[in-house]
Write a protein that holds these residues in place. Structure first.
Motif, short mmCIF file in Angstrom:
data_model
loop_
_atom_site.label_atom_id
_atom_site.label_comp_id
_atom_site.label_asym_id
_atom_site.label_seq_id
_atom_site.Cartn_x
_atom_site.Cartn_y
_atom_site.Cartn_z
N TYR A 154 -8.44 6.91 -0.50
CA TYR A 154 -9.56 6.12 0.04
C TYR A 154 -9.09 5.39 1.29
CZ TYR A 154 -14.22 4.10 -0.58
OH TYR A 154 -15.55 3.79 -0.44
N ASP A 155 -10.06 5.06 2.16
CA ASP A 155 -9.73 4.25 3.34
C ASP A 155 -8.97 3.00 2.92
OD1 ASP A 155 -10.97 5.89 5.23
OD2 ASP A 155 -12.91 4.89 5.00
N CYS A 156 -7.93 2.65 3.64
CA CYS A 156 -7.16 1.45 3.32
C CYS A 156 -8.01 0.21 3.59
CB CYS A 156 -5.89 1.41 4.15
SG CYS A 156 -4.75 2.78 3.80
N ASN A 157 -8.04 -0.70 2.62
CA ASN A 157 -8.87 -1.90 2.77
C ASN A 157 -8.15 -3.18 2.35
OD1 ASN A 157 -8.99 -1.84 -0.10
ND2 ASN A 157 -10.81 -0.52 -0.01
N GLY A 158 -6.89 -3.08 1.93
CA GLY A 158 -6.11 -4.27 1.61
C GLY A 158 -6.42 -4.92 0.29
N THR A 159 -7.26 -4.29 -0.54
CA THR A 159 -7.62 -4.89 -1.82
C THR A 159 -6.52 -4.66 -2.86
OG1 THR A 159 -8.75 -2.90 -2.57
CG2 THR A 159 -10.06 -4.53 -1.35
N ALA A 160 -6.65 -5.38 -3.99
CA ALA A 160 -5.67 -5.26 -5.07
C ALA A 160 -5.63 -3.85 -5.64
CB ALA A 160 -5.99 -6.26 -6.17
N ALA A 214 -9.93 3.81 -8.41
CA ALA A 214 -11.37 3.95 -8.19
C ALA A 214 -12.14 2.74 -8.68
CB ALA A 214 -11.88 5.21 -8.89
N GLY A 215 -12.97 2.19 -7.79
CA GLY A 215 -13.82 1.07 -8.15
C GLY A 215 -13.08 -0.21 -8.48
N ALA A 216 -11.78 -0.25 -8.18
CA ALA A 216 -10.94 -1.42 -8.50
C ALA A 216 -11.02 -1.76 -9.99
CB ALA A 216 -11.32 -2.63 -7.65
N ALA A 217 -11.28 -0.75 -10.82
CA ALA A 217 -11.41 -0.96 -12.26
C ALA A 217 -10.06 -0.82 -12.94
CB ALA A 217 -12.39 0.05 -12.86
N SER A 218 -9.77 -1.71 -13.88
CA SER A 218 -8.48 -1.67 -14.56
C SER A 218 -8.56 -1.02 -15.95
CB SER A 218 -7.91 -3.08 -14.70
OG SER A 218 -8.78 -3.90 -15.45
N ALA A 219 -9.70 -0.41 -16.28
CA ALA A 219 -9.85 0.23 -17.59
C ALA A 219 -8.93 1.45 -17.69
CB ALA A 219 -11.29 0.66 -17.80
N ASP A 220 -8.37 1.67 -18.88
CA ASP A 220 -7.58 2.87 -19.10
C ASP A 220 -8.40 4.11 -18.75
OD1 ASP A 220 -5.37 1.49 -19.95
OD2 ASP A 220 -5.71 1.83 -22.09
N ALA A 271 0.83 -1.20 0.00
CA ALA A 271 0.00 0.00 0.00
C ALA A 271 0.87 1.25 0.00
CB ALA A 271 -0.91 0.00 1.22
N ILE A 272 0.37 2.30 -0.65
CA ILE A 272 0.97 3.63 -0.57
C ILE A 272 0.01 4.49 0.23
CG2 ILE A 272 1.68 5.68 -1.86
CD1 ILE A 272 2.47 3.88 -4.16
N THR A 273 0.44 4.95 1.40
CA THR A 273 -0.43 5.73 2.27
C THR A 273 -0.05 7.19 2.23
OG1 THR A 273 0.99 5.25 4.18
CG2 THR A 273 -0.89 3.79 3.81
N GLY A 274 -1.08 8.04 2.41
CA GLY A 274 -0.85 9.47 2.33
C GLY A 274 -1.65 10.23 3.37
N LEU A 275 -2.30 11.29 2.94
CA LEU A 275 -3.03 12.20 3.82
C LEU A 275 -4.00 11.44 4.72
CD1 LEU A 275 -3.39 15.28 4.34
CD2 LEU A 275 -5.26 15.22 2.67
N ALA A 276 -3.97 11.74 6.02
CA ALA A 276 -4.86 11.13 7.02
C ALA A 276 -4.69 9.62 7.11
CB ALA A 276 -6.32 11.49 6.73
N GLY A 277 -3.54 9.11 6.65
CA GLY A 277 -3.29 7.68 6.72
C GLY A 277 -4.08 6.86 5.72
N LYS A 278 -4.70 7.53 4.74
CA LYS A 278 -5.49 6.81 3.74
C LYS A 278 -4.61 6.35 2.58
CE LYS A 278 -9.95 8.77 4.99
NZ LYS A 278 -11.23 9.34 4.49
N CYS A 279 -5.18 5.49 1.74
CA CYS A 279 -4.41 4.81 0.71
C CYS A 279 -4.64 5.37 -0.68
CB CYS A 279 -4.77 3.32 0.70
SG CYS A 279 -3.94 2.35 1.98
#
Length: 271
Positions: free
Chosen positions: A63-69, A50-56, A38-46
């Motif tokens: 976003y809140d850190c959730n450990g997803t891909a 967006a939406g775990a979408a891989s579209a160009d 994970a890359i964490t930044g402001l307020a400890g968020k990740c």
């Protein structure tokens, strides 16, 4: 267990050439190795796709850190930051303040190159600007952009550190009979993130040990669990260290058809 399928002659020659290169110190002299997390930044968020979408063109946001891909970023030795198989990209190859960060197919372009500094900035060298959380707000879904570096908290990031793992070969099982058991007594699953170590390895890794494996060629990385032993031997000529399931081998970018035989990896024991 951990038997290997026959290797095509042309790939065998390739493997032999790789072994010669390793014994000459070529592979061992690999540059900076990829690290994933994970890359964490402001307020400890990740930093999040967006939406775990891989579209160009998918926005990259906070976003809140959730450990997803969608929050697993590979800091590559080639200067890229990769998630979901694609690269962090500055929209339109722009160098202007406010140009949005997005996910895009990796092209090798300068708008996809990043430097993680000791000061915790993530800088696009082409623009000489920092990855920035828009408006200095920590709300979920806040988009990221590039902006003139200010030293502000919305431009500070904690990225995975470079790995210093052992470099060697990872092979793969190939087809196995239904219901086959691993040396640890588990039913073998050829799609799981598991691996066998050589019976000749000293010291031997206990069953259940987690090992981070990174493909040197493309920076892809995953964590496998050791649950088997193989009869292969690790030598200077054929430095086979792990036998991966076909699924893990494929997820790291290894080719099953035609069979690549092995990939060059780094392995870091996590415990």
């Amino acid at each position: 267990m951990a038997a290997q399928p026959p290797t095509r002659p042309v790939l065998l020659r390739t493997a032999l050439a790789a072994a010669v290169a390793l014994s000459a110190g070529v592979l061992a002299a690999s540059p900076a190795r990829a690290a994933t997390g994970a890359i964490t930044g402001l307020a400890g968020k990740c930093l999040d796709v967006a939406g775990a979408a891989s579209a160009d063109g998918t926005p990259v946001q906070l976003y809140d850190c959730n450990g997803t891909a969608a929050q697993q970023w590979t800091v590559g030795g080639d200067g890229t930051l990769r998630a979901l198989g694609k690269c962090l990209d500055v929209t339109g190859n722009s160098t202007a303040d406010g140009a949005k960060a997005q996910l895009w197919t990796c092209t090798g372009g300068a708008n996809q190159k990043w430097t993680v500094t000791a000061a915790h900035d993530i800088v696009n060298p082409q623009a000489d600007k920092c990855l920035d959380v828009t408006g200095n707000t920590s709300a979920n879904g806040t988009p990221t952009q590039i902006w003139t570096c200010t030293g502000g908290a919305n431009q500070k990031w904690n990225a995975p550190a470079a790995q210093t793992g052992e470099q060697c070969w990872a092979t793969h099982y190939g087809p196995q009979p239904p219901g086959a058991l691993t040396a640890s007594g588990e039913v073998f699953d050829n799609n799981a993130d598991t691996a066998a170590t050589s019976l000749s390895r000293q010291p031997q890794l206990p069953f259940g040990t987690r090992v981070q494996v990174t493909n040197v060629a493309n920076g892809r990385s995953l964590v496998v669990r050791i649950n088997d032993r193989g009869t292969f031997v690790q030598t200077p000529q054929e430095p086979k260290c792990l036998d991966l399931t076909d699924g893990a081998f494929s997820r790291l970018g290894g080719s099953l058809n035609p069979d690549a035989g092995h990939i060059v990896v780094t392995q870091t024991v996590l415990g």
